[in-house]
Write an enzyme that holds these catalytic residues in place. Sequence first.
Site, mmCIF file in Angstrom:
data_model
loop_
_atom_site.group_PDB
_atom_site.id
_atom_site.type_symbol
_atom_site.label_atom_id
_atom_site.label_comp_id
_atom_site.label_asym_id
_atom_site.label_seq_id
_atom_site.Cartn_x
_atom_site.Cartn_y
_atom_site.Cartn_z
ATOM 1 N N LEU D 240 0.792 -1.036 0.189
ATOM 2 C CA LEU D 240 0.030 0.072 0.042
ATOM 3 C C LEU D 240 1.060 1.269 -0.089
ATOM 4 O O LEU D 240 1.746 1.143 0.793
ATOM 5 C CB LEU D 240 -0.787 0.074 1.246
ATOM 6 C CG LEU D 240 -1.873 0.597 1.286
ATOM 7 C CD1 LEU D 240 -2.957 0.703 0.301
ATOM 8 C CD2 LEU D 240 -2.630 0.913 2.438
ATOM 9 N N ASP D 241 0.596 2.306 -0.838
ATOM 10 C CA ASP D 241 1.265 3.478 -0.796
ATOM 11 C C ASP D 241 2.717 3.276 -1.310
ATOM 12 O O ASP D 241 3.447 4.315 -0.921
ATOM 13 C CB ASP D 241 1.359 4.230 0.383
ATOM 14 C CG ASP D 241 -0.365 4.692 0.818
ATOM 15 O OD1 ASP D 241 -1.240 4.471 0.026
ATOM 16 O OD2 ASP D 241 -0.417 5.002 1.872
ATOM 17 N N GLU D 242 2.942 2.283 -1.734
ATOM 18 C CA GLU D 242 4.485 1.915 -1.862
ATOM 19 C C GLU D 242 5.010 1.768 -3.442
ATOM 20 O O GLU D 242 6.059 1.463 -3.706
ATOM 21 C CB GLU D 242 4.970 0.932 -0.965
ATOM 22 C CG GLU D 242 5.128 1.036 0.383
ATOM 23 C CD GLU D 242 6.117 2.050 0.762
ATOM 24 O OE1 GLU D 242 7.233 2.415 -0.005
ATOM 25 O OE2 GLU D 242 5.981 2.912 1.956
#
Lengths: 297, 297, 297, 297
Positions: D240-242
């Site tokens: 996530l978010d990476e």
Amino acid sequence: MSANSSSTSTKAVGECASLILQGRDRPGIVAAVADVLAKHNGNIVSLDQYSDDPEGGHFFQRTIVQLEGLKARLPELEADLTTALSEGFDITFTLRDLSQPKRVAIFASKSDHCLLDLLWRHSHGELPVSIAMVISNHPDLAREVQRFGIPYFFVPSQGPDKSEAEAEHLRLLKDNVDFVVLARYMQILSPSFIEKVGVPIINIHHSFLPAFIGAGPYAKAKERGVKLIGATAHYVTEDLDEGPIIEQDVARVNHSDSAADMQRRGANVERNVLSRAVYWHAEDRVLRNGNHTVVFP
Amino acid sequence: MSANSSSTSTKAVGECASLILQGRDRPGIVAAVADVLAKHNGNIVSLDQYSDDPEGGHFFQRTIVQLEGLKARLPELEADLTTALSEGFDITFTLRDLSQPKRVAIFASKSDHCLLDLLWRHSHGELPVSIAMVISNHPDLAREVQRFGIPYFFVPSQGPDKSEAEAEHLRLLKDNVDFVVLARYMQILSPSFIEKVGVPIINIHHSFLPAFIGAGPYAKAKERGVKLIGATAHYVTEDLDEGPIIEQDVARVNHSDSAADMQRRGANVERNVLSRAVYWHAEDRVLRNGNHTVVFP
Amino acid sequence: MSANSSSTSTKAVGECASLILQGRDRPGIVAAVADVLAKHNGNIVSLDQYSDDPEGGHFFQRTIVQLEGLKARLPELEADLTTALSEGFDITFTLRDLSQPKRVAIFASKSDHCLLDLLWRHSHGELPVSIAMVISNHPDLAREVQRFGIPYFFVPSQGPDKSEAEAEHLRLLKDNVDFVVLARYMQILSPSFIEKVGVPIINIHHSFLPAFIGAGPYAKAKERGVKLIGATAHYVTEDLDEGPIIEQDVARVNHSDSAADMQRRGANVERNVLSRAVYWHAEDRVLRNGNHTVVFP
Amino acid sequence: MSANSSSTSTKAVGECASLILQGRDRPGIVAAVADVLAKHNGNIVSLDQYSDDPEGGHFFQRTIVQLEGLKARLPELEADLTTALSEGFDITFTLRDLSQPKRVAIFASKSDHCLLDLLWRHSHGELPVSIAMVISNHPDLAREVQRFGIPYFFVPSQGPDKSEAEAEHLRLLKDNVDFVVLARYMQILSPSFIEKVGVPIINIHHSFLPAFIGAGPYAKAKERGVKLIGATAHYVTEDLDEGPIIEQDVARVNHSDSAADMQRRGANVERNVLSRAVYWHAEDRVLRNGNHTVVFP
């Protein structure tokens, strides 16, 4: 594109004072202050006011007032303001003759881009401060600095124990400066030093906080594949990289930029951001409020 | 990166008024006004002040004041301000209940990017205005506009004689609007119309004035090989493209952008610049001073 | 936020050449060139190509090629390219060993912000040029420049007749430089000089062309009430302020900025824009096409 | 100021193909490919090439080639490229007829700013995609979307178990789309879904990653007192978010902006950043490389 820093205050500075007020908001503050200024026949050159909540919030005001014979009349004006604000108000203020530039010490290490930018702007009359000295943990930049007619003190600071170096710093700074600027000074200041120095310290962090906290931000930015890199000027507190932010800016990078390229671009942003922060601080445009700032640019 | 538009005033708007002052600078104006506000127990939520020359220059002030029972007390407050400012001051002011949004008519032609941006922001509560109507010299956008519940008036305007169309415009606008926005309206307004309509008119010029004045700016920009294109929001005066500038912004282009590409990028800038200008005008943040503006964003 | 200038070319520069091609577009150019490079076992480090119209338009290509033993093999490579492009192509090319930095003369007057920025970047290894000399019509900046180890020539140039000064310029420049940079040089160059000097001349114009052409742009910008000011780097042609634009940028200003403030902000933009333009020119990233440029940043 | 997205490809798209190459760098790749294109009498409209290390690094190339009778000749061209690149090269490629726009499904929740921006640009011919459907976990935006003639599927997705909703998503998407855009879709996608859907997923993260990861970034930004807020478009991965960042941008805020104000400004940045990312992805301008992207804008 960069943010604004206005400069009305540079006009007729010899007769101008800055009046900074902060405290609990309530009706009547502006009027109480303006009455005192009007009684002294002071002319309000500029007035910025902000309240973070009109109902019992925090009140901030920056006023530049022009007054004939300012120097002589400052004590009386200060006394009258104290009186006016003592009745029912919970407000503190500072009043400062703007013809007396703030005295600053700049700390640097080996990187010179931020330091030189400040020295250059100062030598061109673009930074209303008096640069009292440059302090460095390296001798490298001495000639560069002394050329500007500014004293350079080389204070070695190796190893984890900074106490000797910091004692020397304090000796040099004591009563001589109104604030300190860390222009890419690569040493951590001890909480004890921060407390003892007793003046605001401005740092430039070579990243867009809170991203890439700590060392090596450009390598981290490259690793993460970001498309913008930035820099942050902030006041130093005991919490490293966590003090109140004064100013930030960014520059665009792309996949073809190496970490070294990002560092080169970042240096550009750093010097611009730090110069703006120092300029605003010098003109009393930055008001601290806990871990935030109110900036009237 | 775009400019600021702050929005303190959106808080507790039901009890807030904007007070705009303009005139010859002299000591005591802020105090006189603040005294009246304090007497009414009004709380100054924000105050921006500017003087273009402390010695006899022009004075500008925008104050947002919070006052319980505002609506009922507005006439008395206005009367007191008139009295306070009648003695020795050369200042005019307007006092406006912020809970009453300004009424606006939007003029458009066939391009919808600026119009839709305004309608969309308005429908999301981001534009503190009441959109009274959209007027167009084309029928094309009627359905689009009416979908937002806003009246659409198609007023044909062909040929050099605009008198019939403008008469119809004036009939529609009379007493119904506080300002007009030209959202890429591709017809020139006659000086007579500008005078008769009697309210401010905001235009978006699809170039970075004063570069590329007139029609076809993107073709001209391509021809000139520029690296940035821009847009300008300004008040309309009799001098086409010469009215006071409210806001400007730019976008980067390069050699591979055709004039059509530049137009597409430009449309983005246009809608952002126009929206900011309308927002600021709606909140009384733009003060006119001859052919300039003072903007307190 | 500023534009990109990538820097792949800084890697392994000792073995890299830049190959710039320009001419009439037709199928097969890229293949013909790539074949020659492959035959020499050259590795294409970067390749940027642009055609302003695939059907008979103008073709532009910048290639950085890595080649072992480059210096010795350059003549043969050049000969093979000439042969390959002689059959059916209408293309000219230049091939340059990137380990040989371009030699530049910088012209300045009294303002030092652009000059010092170039000298500072150069001294930090950020500008891949060899600064052969600085020429000025004032003696003021001599010490500043010589400190960097760079020759400074004071060539007075007063009155409308520049022929004597320009003759001296030509003597100094002849065979010594590959391009000239006007870093706020406040003298107009004669068409005859521009022709005789025979190398590209880059100028920084202190406004966002084509707005505010000519002298005093900041006063004009203040007068017009603009919200952004800018700067433009361009090649010098006989038409003053009309040569091909290389780079532009802007900074935000507001009503409280005096013309002097705008000038101070503008100086910042000027030095950044000029440095980018010089950097790109030094790395063969700017291709001229009539009165336009193709920039591969 | 925003980044570039050029648009050469809009010219003569009916006869143009994009050829994307990626793999291990070595001399001769460009030549091998260009030879095949020349043999087919294809004209190279644009060519962008990048190598992250000329000595055994990773090679990236995007070529737009114009070819008469493209559709009929694509299979043969593809076969010839496969042959040419099979001998000694470690390169993969994709060849795509640009007249066939990529098919996309947009996921949304209740916020419409990103979704509408995409729909609006698409309806104005500014986004070279075919929008196959909009999928939402709320019914709110159905009418809005269907007005554009685009199917809207309401797929409820409550609670931690998304398996039923995701099964429905997969049924809808299967063979129907080439990529997915999460336009402020407020549900987390399971790793299983990401794997099964088998096409790239672009997400807009409402902060300037890696700052303020996770939910509530505007509240966090306000709390931290930042001066710039931003948005990030990235490919979705299991982390996530990476995922690899495609594009980022920022907007300036100040102390007077509430978290809600920041959100409003942020929405502007989000929609611009997402639109650019989608545009670039649609034109094969984004090449993934591990957790990074190479963008040829």
